[in-house]
Design a protein around this motif. Sequence first.
Motif, mmCIF file in Angstrom:
data_model
loop_
_atom_site.group_PDB
_atom_site.id
_atom_site.type_symbol
_atom_site.label_atom_id
_atom_site.label_comp_id
_atom_site.label_asym_id
_atom_site.label_seq_id
_atom_site.Cartn_x
_atom_site.Cartn_y
_atom_site.Cartn_z
ATOM 1 N N VAL A 1 -8.845 1.453 -4.397
ATOM 2 C CA VAL A 1 -9.969 0.615 -4.796
ATOM 3 C C VAL A 1 -10.524 -0.148 -3.599
ATOM 4 O O VAL A 1 -11.744 -0.288 -3.443
ATOM 5 C CB VAL A 1 -9.540 -0.348 -5.921
ATOM 6 C CG1 VAL A 1 -10.624 -1.387 -6.187
ATOM 7 C CG2 VAL A 1 -9.230 0.421 -7.196
ATOM 8 N N GLY A 2 -9.658 -0.629 -2.729
ATOM 9 C CA GLY A 2 -10.113 -1.358 -1.553
ATOM 10 C C GLY A 2 -10.921 -0.491 -0.606
ATOM 11 O O GLY A 2 -11.965 -0.923 -0.083
ATOM 12 N N LEU A 3 -10.466 0.742 -0.366
ATOM 13 C CA LEU A 3 -11.199 1.636 0.531
ATOM 14 C C LEU A 3 -12.570 1.990 -0.048
ATOM 15 O O LEU A 3 -13.572 2.014 0.677
ATOM 16 C CB LEU A 3 -10.382 2.912 0.774
ATOM 17 C CG LEU A 3 -9.139 2.757 1.646
ATOM 18 C CD1 LEU A 3 -8.375 4.077 1.725
ATOM 19 C CD2 LEU A 3 -9.515 2.295 3.055
ATOM 20 N N LEU B 1 -0.869 2.474 -5.049
ATOM 21 C CA LEU B 1 -2.033 3.304 -4.776
ATOM 22 C C LEU B 1 -3.324 2.621 -5.217
ATOM 23 O O LEU B 1 -4.350 2.718 -4.541
ATOM 24 C CB LEU B 1 -1.895 4.652 -5.489
ATOM 25 C CG LEU B 1 -0.904 5.647 -4.897
ATOM 26 C CD1 LEU B 1 -0.725 6.823 -5.843
ATOM 27 C CD2 LEU B 1 -1.392 6.124 -3.538
ATOM 28 N N GLN B 2 -3.279 1.953 -6.353
ATOM 29 C CA GLN B 2 -4.497 1.380 -6.914
ATOM 30 C C GLN B 2 -5.197 0.404 -5.974
ATOM 31 O O GLN B 2 -6.396 0.550 -5.711
ATOM 32 C CB GLN B 2 -4.192 0.718 -8.257
ATOM 33 C CG GLN B 2 -3.843 1.697 -9.358
ATOM 34 C CD GLN B 2 -3.331 1.031 -10.610
ATOM 35 O OE1 GLN B 2 -3.347 -0.201 -10.715
ATOM 36 N NE2 GLN B 2 -2.866 1.808 -11.568
ATOM 37 N N LEU C 1 7.110 11.936 -9.509
ATOM 38 C CA LEU C 1 6.883 12.808 -8.353
ATOM 39 C C LEU C 1 6.987 12.052 -7.029
ATOM 40 O O LEU C 1 6.771 12.648 -5.965
ATOM 41 C CB LEU C 1 5.509 13.468 -8.456
ATOM 42 C CG LEU C 1 5.354 14.493 -9.597
ATOM 43 C CD1 LEU C 1 3.905 14.954 -9.703
ATOM 44 C CD2 LEU C 1 6.264 15.694 -9.348
ATOM 45 N N GLY C 2 7.285 10.770 -7.082
ATOM 46 C CA GLY C 2 7.500 9.996 -5.862
ATOM 47 C C GLY C 2 6.345 9.116 -5.454
ATOM 48 O O GLY C 2 6.414 8.469 -4.393
ATOM 49 N N PHE C 3 5.278 9.069 -6.232
ATOM 50 C CA PHE C 3 4.128 8.215 -5.918
ATOM 51 C C PHE C 3 4.225 6.935 -6.745
ATOM 52 O O PHE C 3 4.696 6.951 -7.877
ATOM 53 C CB PHE C 3 2.818 8.947 -6.220
ATOM 54 C CG PHE C 3 2.640 10.209 -5.428
ATOM 55 C CD1 PHE C 3 2.203 10.172 -4.116
ATOM 56 C CD2 PHE C 3 2.904 11.443 -6.000
ATOM 57 C CE1 PHE C 3 2.043 11.334 -3.379
ATOM 58 C CE2 PHE C 3 2.744 12.613 -5.289
ATOM 59 C CZ PHE C 3 2.312 12.557 -3.974
ATOM 60 N N ARG C 4 3.734 5.849 -6.185
ATOM 61 C CA ARG C 4 3.794 4.558 -6.859
ATOM 62 C C ARG C 4 2.381 4.102 -7.188
ATOM 63 O O ARG C 4 1.651 3.584 -6.325
ATOM 64 C CB ARG C 4 4.510 3.535 -5.983
ATOM 65 C CG ARG C 4 5.922 3.973 -5.583
ATOM 66 C CD ARG C 4 6.684 2.879 -4.874
ATOM 67 N NE ARG C 4 6.908 1.733 -5.741
ATOM 68 C CZ ARG C 4 7.617 0.659 -5.369
ATOM 69 N NH1 ARG C 4 8.165 0.633 -4.160
ATOM 70 N NH2 ARG C 4 7.770 -0.343 -6.191
ATOM 71 N N PRO C 5 1.966 4.286 -8.450
ATOM 72 C CA PRO C 5 0.586 3.940 -8.826
ATOM 73 C C PRO C 5 0.228 2.491 -8.538
ATOM 74 O O PRO C 5 -0.916 2.192 -8.178
ATOM 75 C CB PRO C 5 0.555 4.235 -10.333
ATOM 76 C CG PRO C 5 1.612 5.262 -10.543
ATOM 77 C CD PRO C 5 2.698 4.920 -9.555
ATOM 78 N N GLU C 6 1.184 1.567 -8.681
ATOM 79 C CA GLU C 6 0.860 0.161 -8.464
ATOM 80 C C GLU C 6 0.532 -0.130 -7.006
ATOM 81 O O GLU C 6 -0.133 -1.136 -6.705
ATOM 82 C CB GLU C 6 2.030 -0.725 -8.924
ATOM 83 C CG GLU C 6 3.286 -0.637 -8.082
ATOM 84 C CD GLU C 6 4.181 0.534 -8.456
ATOM 85 O OE1 GLU C 6 5.301 0.615 -7.919
ATOM 86 O OE2 GLU C 6 3.762 1.357 -9.297
#
Length: 345
Positions: free
Chosen positions: A250-252, A245-246, A238-243
């Motif tokens: 997690v940082g936020l 996003l993680q 769908l165009g999102f890159r989990p690597e």
Amino acid sequence: MNSVAAPLPRRRHGHRAMLGALALLLVAVATWSLTRGAMAITPGDIAGALSRWLAGAGARGDDNVVLALRLPRLVLAVMVGAALATGGTTMQGLFRNPLADPGLVGVSAGAALGAVGAIVLGGQSGSWVVAVAAFLGGLAATALVFAIGRRRTGVASLLLAGVAINAIAMAGVGLLTYLANENQLRDLTFWSLGSLGGASWPRLAIVAPWIVLPLILLPRAARALNALLLGEGEAALLGFRPERLQPWLVGLVALSVGAAVAYTGVIGFVGLVVPHLLRMGFGPDHRFLLPASALGGATLLVAADALARTVVAPGELPIGVLTALVGGPFFLWLLLSRRAGEAVS
């Protein structure tokens, strides 16, 4: 075509109405919280104090009780409750696990280790050193979890790394507790039970950016979290890159929850119970679930703080104890009711 598309706007309208109802509930609970305490304060007293403050007039009567004591504490409860609940919603969406909460990535255990280390080894108590040590400990534990988990792809490795780091950090807390003297044991026990006491405007000004900025940025990841519910492979299609996003998500969460835990100590169950409760009404759509969690978590913690100040007045019940007493039975009821429903179906 129209019959298929029509329910979606109605559902969105209903969700917006529910968000408005949550906001009104927060205002009502906040007003009630300001009236609770050892000294009786009426809504009229609150309105008068706020109007004189906004007009720049001199304080009088019980204005200082409202403006210098209860209002900063209320703002802190709103921020911390929103941070814990939003962090829990984000972690549950990221890990696709209903039992996930912000502590899963090590931030709470790391903060506890940092705070206990400052109390036992540094001889600090009730100072900024403890808060800074807790904040840095939470961030360090989260960074270590991510550094270990990213060696393998997928959120399962992050989950397992978080379990391991949590166990190691709590073992360190146990060792330091064993080495502590009587005064240090009292201090670290008080910190581990959670408290919103000591809130002031200067301290809030320092901690607020670390909590508020992630709360503003996390809803921008709502569509990505919705895609991740389908699986990492489907999200990539769908165009999102989990690597990518993680680490961002997690940082936020680590920043906001780490700052909250560093200031207030450990307050459990808010990040676990609130997302479950609100998911019943809003469903899994994070575009509505994230802001609803912020409002719901803030409302829950404001109400819990008001009860903590009045149940054993003139004393104060640790707020972490109160949230556990309320959240634990509720979570068991939720678990048993779901299993009962599954058995029937």
